[in-house]
Design an enzyme around this catalytic site. Structure first.
Site, PDB file in Angstrom:
ATOM      1  CB  SER A  18      26.394  36.791  39.844  1.00 19.82           C
ATOM      2  OG  SER A  18      26.237  38.079  39.299  1.00 19.82           O
ATOM      3  CB  CYS A  60      21.633  37.398  35.470  1.00 16.58           C
ATOM      4  SG  CYS A  60      23.315  37.594  36.069  1.00 16.58           S
ATOM      5  CG  ASP A 110      23.009  40.143  39.416  1.00 18.79           C
ATOM      6  OD1 ASP A 110      23.482  41.197  39.870  1.00 18.79           O
ATOM      7  OD2 ASP A 110      23.587  39.043  39.509  1.00 18.79           O
ATOM      8  CD1 TRP A 152      29.114  42.175  33.938  1.00 18.79           C
ATOM      9  CD2 TRP A 152      27.657  41.094  35.233  1.00 18.79           C
ATOM     10  NE1 TRP A 152      29.209  40.835  33.657  1.00 18.79           N
ATOM     11  CE2 TRP A 152      28.334  40.151  34.424  1.00 18.79           C
ATOM     12  CE3 TRP A 152      26.688  40.636  36.130  1.00 18.79           C
ATOM     13  CZ2 TRP A 152      28.072  38.772  34.497  1.00 18.79           C
ATOM     14  CZ3 TRP A 152      26.433  39.266  36.187  1.00 18.79           C
ATOM     15  CH2 TRP A 152      27.116  38.359  35.383  1.00 18.79           C
TER      16      TRP A 152
END
Ligand code: FAD
Length: 618
Positions: free
Chosen positions: A400, A570, A615, A617
């Site tokens: 990011s 995030c 966002d 992961w």
């Protein structure tokens, strides 16, 4: 609803199937290669059931041609489809997905099956596959076998082979085919080795020969830009972990980015591991070779750019650190001279309960990569070219972007934690990209250090009006894109614009250890732009996380929601994102006097309005 494809005759997969005597087509929606790999395995196995197969990328096919597949007797279309981000299809399946959603093609007579690749830690688990499976039926197609769902958070290989094991018998029964019973391994590629080096030899390019030496824009995944690293500094102030702040120079690249976009980096494998494979396979890594697809109809001539040396293939093109999948073990078994080792590898590749348990223990839990397997199975001496055919492609790593182009138009910043851990067999595993980047510290009197990169646009965006209030939740490296967002709002403020409330929830272990970008954030706080909410989990006897702060700030959060504000999350998909979502749902329910269902609907609506974005992961 016509797919904007070039010439439909060129892209007619039905014609291709017909002209090569095939009846099985396996489409994939793949972002990191697993979907494509599964598709390849299914297509290859078709031969055993008298169904010659072909793998196809929906992006390269005229998918309207699905209506014509019924013209091939006993034909079948299988879809291996990954779900990405917030329930989205992968880039290469986007158009097909939209066509299914908006179109009303009559797919009567089409036989199909779907296997989904997803991750249970995400809210929209396997939504794409579930939708495609349902939609194809609605359009009149016939489901030959039930939808399979793979969970990458657990063991997706297990899910896939378990599904496949029942899928083939169902296919045979449906079409009335008898299995040929042959379980012989079929090579997809034939080997060519060169005694004299050919003129064109790839040395790590993704597509065009010499593209890394003769750089030409536009830059993208196939044509990455070799960016100079201008800054690479440690962000953690103590402790035994490392976090890098890296700045990549894109001045001469003509690349543009927005805060919230992702930076992709093509790493290379550790040279020690590469050399070990050469030794274990008893092969000279300087040998130049090509793997050439035996299927001349296939649009994929080589599994990676060829010809190249084995060293280049193992360094740039192949993933040598993942846990190998079962089909790799099955092929490796054939190269064991010790019967006990052979049986062990075969067992792990089988779908028997003992086999699955052993695979789970010996490969997954003990975390063995291909090097470890060859070391611990000393009689196994595979042909290196076969191994190169079997290993998956090395994937770019995404970060990011942690800067704003308003403050940093000519550099892209990334914030990355170095991956390094000890496995149960006592080995130290090191993250491919982060370990490689860690060594790349620019020094004034030395040549520039460069890295192949490209930028991937994302949906993670600040509201267009800077007055709109925003809440950002980003513990650990999850704070990366928010550094960019904050810079963006700072710049707007400097330009005299009115900037709404900007609240950052950040969390880490200890204030004096891993509180990254502390000085910068405090500067923005002092200047009145930023409201900082900090959770240091280990700075007091009881653990404090960002979720605890959110619970306390219910009024603030509800107030921002009711003022049309945006919420961003995030970081770690596994626990953090789910926990945060649950807290937010409780706040909506409580402050909005809603039922659980109403709160969920409110949340969903904010998501569709792009007022809640993630966002994350894993
Ligand atoms: P790899 O060689 O890929 O190894 C990582 C793998 O090792 C893990 O997937 C896991 O399977 C295994 N592993 C790791 N730790 C352990 C352990 N303790 N025990 C057992 N197994 C373990 N990362 C950032 O640091 N900052 C970011 O801003 C960022 N943004 C991202 C944005 C997106 C959209 C995505 C998809 C990922 C992002 N990541 C980010 C993650 C990043 O892409 C890489 O996955 C990460 O840097 C590790 O890459 P690597 O090549 O060093 O490790």
């Amino acid at each position: 609803t016509s797919l904007t494809m070039q010439n439909s005759t060129d892209n007619s997969f039905v014609k291709k199937l017909q002209s090569s005597g095939r009846s099985l087509v396996v489409f994939y929606g793949s972002q990191t290669g697993t979907g494509e790999e599964f598709a390849g395995r299914l297509a290859k196995e078709g031969v055993r059931y008298r169904m010659k197969g072909m793998v196809a990328d929906p992006e390269e096919c005229d998918m309207e041609d699905l209506v014509n597949l019924k013209n091939i007797p006993n034909s079948l279309a299988v879809f291996c489809m990954a779900t990405y981000g917030e329930g989205d299809p992968t880039d290469n399946a986007m158009e097909f997905y939209e066509w299914l959603q908006n179109g009303d093609a009559d797919l009567t007579g089409l036989n199909y099956a779907v296997f989904g690749l997803g991750n249970k830690t995400y809210e929209h688990y396997n939504e794409v596959a579930i939708y495609i499976d349902k939609r194809l039926e609605e359009l009149g197609a016939t489901r030959v076998y039930e939808l399979g769902l793979g969970d990458d958070d657990a063991n997706i290989e297990d899910d896939f082979i378990t599904w496949k094991d029942k899928f083939w018998p169902a296919v045979c029964e449906y079409f009335g085919i008898e299995s040929t019973g042959e379980d012989i391994s079929i090579r997809q590629y034939r080997l060519e080795e060169y005694e004299d080096a050919p003129d064109r030899v790839y040395t790590g390019e993704m597509a065009r020969l010499h593209s890394l030496k003769n750089q030409r824009p536009p830059y993208d995944a196939k044509n990455p830009y070799l960016a100079k690293i201008t800054v690479n500094r440690e962000l953690f102030t103590s402790g035994d972990r490392n976090c890098m702040h890296i700045e990549f120079d894109i001045e001469d690249s003509k690349m543009r980015y927005d805060s919230g976009d992702h930076l992709a980096v093509y790493p290379i494998n550790n040279s020690e591991l590469v050399e070990k494979i050469g030794k274990l396979c008893e092969k000279n890594l300087d040998t130049i070779f090509s793997l050439i697809n035996t299927d001349e109809e296939s649009s994929k001539k080589h599994p990676f750019p060829c010809p190249c040396s084995y060293r280049t293939a193992l360094t740039h093109y192949l993933d040598i650190t993942q846990n190998p999948r079962t089909h790799v073990l099955k092929e490796l078994a054939e190269y064991c001279s010790d019967p006990a080792e052979k049986e062990k590898l075969k067992l792990m590749a089988s779908t028997s309960p003992e086999g699955k348990a052993l695979y789970q223990k010996w490969i997954i839990e003990d975390n063995r990569n291909i090097v470890h397997i060859l070391e611990d199975t000393p009689s196994c001496k595979p042909a290196l070219d076969h191994l190169c055919e079997l290993l998956p492609r090395l994937q770019p790593r995404y970060y990011s972007i942690s800067s704003s182009p308003r403050l940093h138009p000519s550099t892209v910043h990334a914030t990355a934690v170095v991956v390094e851990y000890k496995t149960p067999t006592g080995r130290i595993n090191k993250g491919v990209a982060t370990t490689w980047l860690r060594e790349k510290i620019p020094k004034e009197d030395q040549a520039a250090l460069t890295v192949p990169i490209f930028i991937r646009k994302s949906q993670f965006r600040l509201p267009t009006k800077p007055q709109t209030p925003v809440i950002m939740i980003g513990p650990g490296t999850g704070v990366a894109p928010f550094r960019g967002f904050i810079q963006e709002r700072f710049s707007a403020k400097e330009d005299g614009k009115q900037v709404g409330q900007t609240v950052l929830y950040f969390g880490c272990r200890k204030k004096t250890e891993d509180y990254i970008y502390q000085e910068e954030f405090e500067k923005y706080e002092n200047n009145g732009l930023l409201t900082l909410k900090l959770a240091f989990s280990r700075d007091q006897p009881q653990k404090v996380y960002v979720t605890h702060l959110l619970e306390k700030d219910a009024d603030l959060i509800w107030n921002i929601f009711e003022n049309n504000g945006h919420l961003y999350i995030c970081g770690d998909a596994k626990s953090m994102a789910v926990d945060v979502r649950n807290v937010i749902l409780r706040i909506i329910q409580e402050k909005g006097n809603m039922t659980e269902e109403q709160a969920q609907a409110y949340y969903k609506k904010m998501e569709t309005q792009k007022r809640i974005s993630m966002d994350v992961w894993s």
